[in-house]
Design a protein around this motif. Sequence first.
Motif, PDB file in Angstrom:
ATOM      1  N   SER A  39      34.364   7.261 -30.012  1.00  0.00           N
ATOM      2  CA  SER A  39      34.862   8.438 -30.725  1.00  0.00           C
ATOM      3  C   SER A  39      33.997   8.806 -31.930  1.00  0.00           C
ATOM      4  N   ALA A  40      32.913   8.057 -32.148  1.00  0.00           N
ATOM      5  CA  ALA A  40      32.052   8.310 -33.303  1.00  0.00           C
ATOM      6  C   ALA A  40      31.418   9.692 -33.208  1.00  0.00           C
ATOM      7  N   THR A  41      31.464  10.437 -34.301  1.00  0.00           N
ATOM      8  CA  THR A  41      30.869  11.784 -34.333  1.00  0.00           C
ATOM      9  C   THR A  41      29.542  11.803 -35.081  1.00  0.00           C
TER      10      THR A  41
ATOM     11  N   GLN B  42      24.153  13.407 -36.061  1.00  0.00           N
ATOM     12  CA  GLN B  42      25.439  13.988 -35.671  1.00  0.00           C
ATOM     13  C   GLN B  42      25.463  14.180 -34.151  1.00  0.00           C
ATOM     14  N   PHE B  43      26.567  13.722 -33.520  1.00  0.00           N
ATOM     15  CA  PHE B  43      26.666  13.765 -32.065  1.00  0.00           C
ATOM     16  C   PHE B  43      27.376  15.029 -31.599  1.00  0.00           C
TER      17      PHE B  43
ATOM     18  N   SER C  46      16.327  16.399 -47.064  1.00  0.00           N
ATOM     19  CA  SER C  46      16.555  16.492 -48.496  1.00  0.00           C
ATOM     20  C   SER C  46      16.175  15.167 -49.136  1.00  0.00           C
ATOM     21  N   GLY C  47      15.056  15.173 -49.860  1.00  0.00           N
ATOM     22  CA  GLY C  47      14.593  13.921 -50.444  1.00  0.00           C
ATOM     23  C   GLY C  47      14.235  12.932 -49.343  1.00  0.00           C
ATOM     24  N   SER C  48      14.827  11.751 -49.376  1.00  0.00           N
ATOM     25  CA  SER C  48      14.559  10.732 -48.354  1.00  0.00           C
ATOM     26  C   SER C  48      15.585  10.770 -47.229  1.00  0.00           C
ATOM     27  N   THR C  49      16.468  11.781 -47.239  1.00  0.00           N
ATOM     28  CA  THR C  49      17.508  11.889 -46.207  1.00  0.00           C
ATOM     29  C   THR C  49      17.154  12.980 -45.200  1.00  0.00           C
ATOM     30  N   THR C  50      17.157  12.620 -43.919  1.00  0.00           N
ATOM     31  CA  THR C  50      16.899  13.572 -42.842  1.00  0.00           C
ATOM     32  C   THR C  50      18.092  13.577 -41.898  1.00  0.00           C
ATOM     33  N   THR C  51      18.562  14.783 -41.548  1.00  0.00           N
ATOM     34  CA  THR C  51      19.722  14.934 -40.666  1.00  0.00           C
ATOM     35  C   THR C  51      19.284  15.483 -39.312  1.00  0.00           C
ATOM     36  N   TYR C  52      19.757  14.821 -38.237  1.00  0.00           N
ATOM     37  CA  TYR C  52      19.455  15.252 -36.875  1.00  0.00           C
ATOM     38  C   TYR C  52      20.768  15.559 -36.141  1.00  0.00           C
ATOM     39  N   THR C  53      20.651  16.394 -35.106  1.00  0.00           N
ATOM     40  CA  THR C  53      21.760  16.614 -34.174  1.00  0.00           C
ATOM     41  C   THR C  53      21.337  16.079 -32.811  1.00  0.00           C
ATOM     42  N   MET C  54      22.196  15.273 -32.178  1.00  0.00           N
ATOM     43  CA  MET C  54      21.916  14.769 -30.833  1.00  0.00           C
ATOM     44  C   MET C  54      22.838  15.498 -29.858  1.00  0.00           C
ATOM     45  N   THR C  55      22.269  16.404 -29.075  1.00  0.00           N
ATOM     46  CA  THR C  55      23.060  17.133 -28.087  1.00  0.00           C
ATOM     47  C   THR C  55      23.135  16.340 -26.790  1.00  0.00           C
ATOM     48  N   ASN C  56      24.226  16.557 -26.025  1.00  0.00           N
ATOM     49  CA  ASN C  56      24.484  15.804 -24.785  1.00  0.00           C
ATOM     50  C   ASN C  56      24.494  14.304 -25.048  1.00  0.00           C
ATOM     51  N   ALA C  57      25.062  13.907 -26.190  1.00  0.00           N
ATOM     52  CA  ALA C  57      25.119  12.485 -26.532  1.00  0.00           C
ATOM     53  C   ALA C  57      25.996  11.735 -25.528  1.00  0.00           C
ATOM     54  N   PRO C  58      25.595  10.524 -25.120  1.00  0.00           N
ATOM     55  CA  PRO C  58      26.401   9.760 -24.158  1.00  0.00           C
ATOM     56  C   PRO C  58      27.711   9.305 -24.790  1.00  0.00           C
ATOM     57  N   LYS C  59      28.724   9.077 -23.936  1.00  0.00           N
ATOM     58  CA  LYS C  59      30.018   8.622 -24.441  1.00  0.00           C
ATOM     59  C   LYS C  59      29.878   7.235 -25.066  1.00  0.00           C
TER      60      LYS C  59
END
Length: 321
Positions: free
Chosen positions: A247-249, A319-320, A193-206
């Motif tokens: 704990s960051a999401t 997003q993790f 959206s505009g200059s903002t891009t959202t990603y999902t990171m699956t299997n993110a490390p602890k």
Amino acid sequence: MSENTKSIGETLRDARIAKGYTLDDLQQTTKIQKRYLIAIEDGNFSDLPGDFYVRAFIKQYAETVGLDGNDLLEEYSDQLPSTKTQEYVDRVNEDNPSTRSAQRKVDDRTARIRRQVPIVAAVVVVVAVLIGIWYASTRNSQSSSSSQNVDSSSVSVSGSSAKSSSQASSSSKKATKASTKASKASFSKVSTSGSTTTYTMTNAPKTKTLKIRTSSSAWVAVTSAGSSVYQGTLPASQVKTVKLSSSATSVNINLGNAPVTKISIGGKQLPISTATSSATTASSTTTGSSSTTTGTANGTSASSTSSTTTSQVQNIVVQFK
């Protein structure tokens, strides 16, 4: 104290106008965001990232419009934040190579000591066990009970070694499992959206560690859970490591010069979207054309500059999962 009736912001603005520069031109040259340039000219220093950046941005602004940055800072020192604040001292030390080198030496020495402590402890335990066995064997060498005690001690030591071997094997399996999970980590784009891009990171490390590298000077800001984790201007080819809470999401990354910036999370390269850059460029070109219609003397140049500048600014949300 300066006797000049002008503020430092007015002095800089007059020098910029005399050079024929627009704020967009200055943003493109200095890589300082336009809103910070406006805050400097209006004297709203509280809108800047911190006391250190007030002086750093003013000096860079002054030298770009042909003024002596050091002389200007000294002349208007009474209008600027103090250089004796802890934040300013910490930031200067962080940017000082000799200070960083000394700190690295201390950290390396501490790390070596920590690595050696378990080894020394293990050696002491082994030596103590051997001394105990030798003492028992010497004292009771003439009796069969002594031989049995020695055998029992040997079995005990062997059992302890087997247990240690089992624990080491278990730790190795856990490390292998963690490594496998990290290798399966992947990014997928959710939206733009505009200059903002959202990603999902699956299997993110602890342990979520960001590594940011730029091929040219660029401003970067990292925010997680509503708190600023890092912000500053990275020199070319320097790698900045930023550790997030386990704990960051999610994490929000603002890039002032996206095309020259590369980011990895947990060893996985983040695919900075080129589609975002193109869409923003189109928008910027429209803005530039509108600016030309209003009769700006350098309309064509301003349009081109605005297009290039805006396309470099990106906001990335990860997003993790």
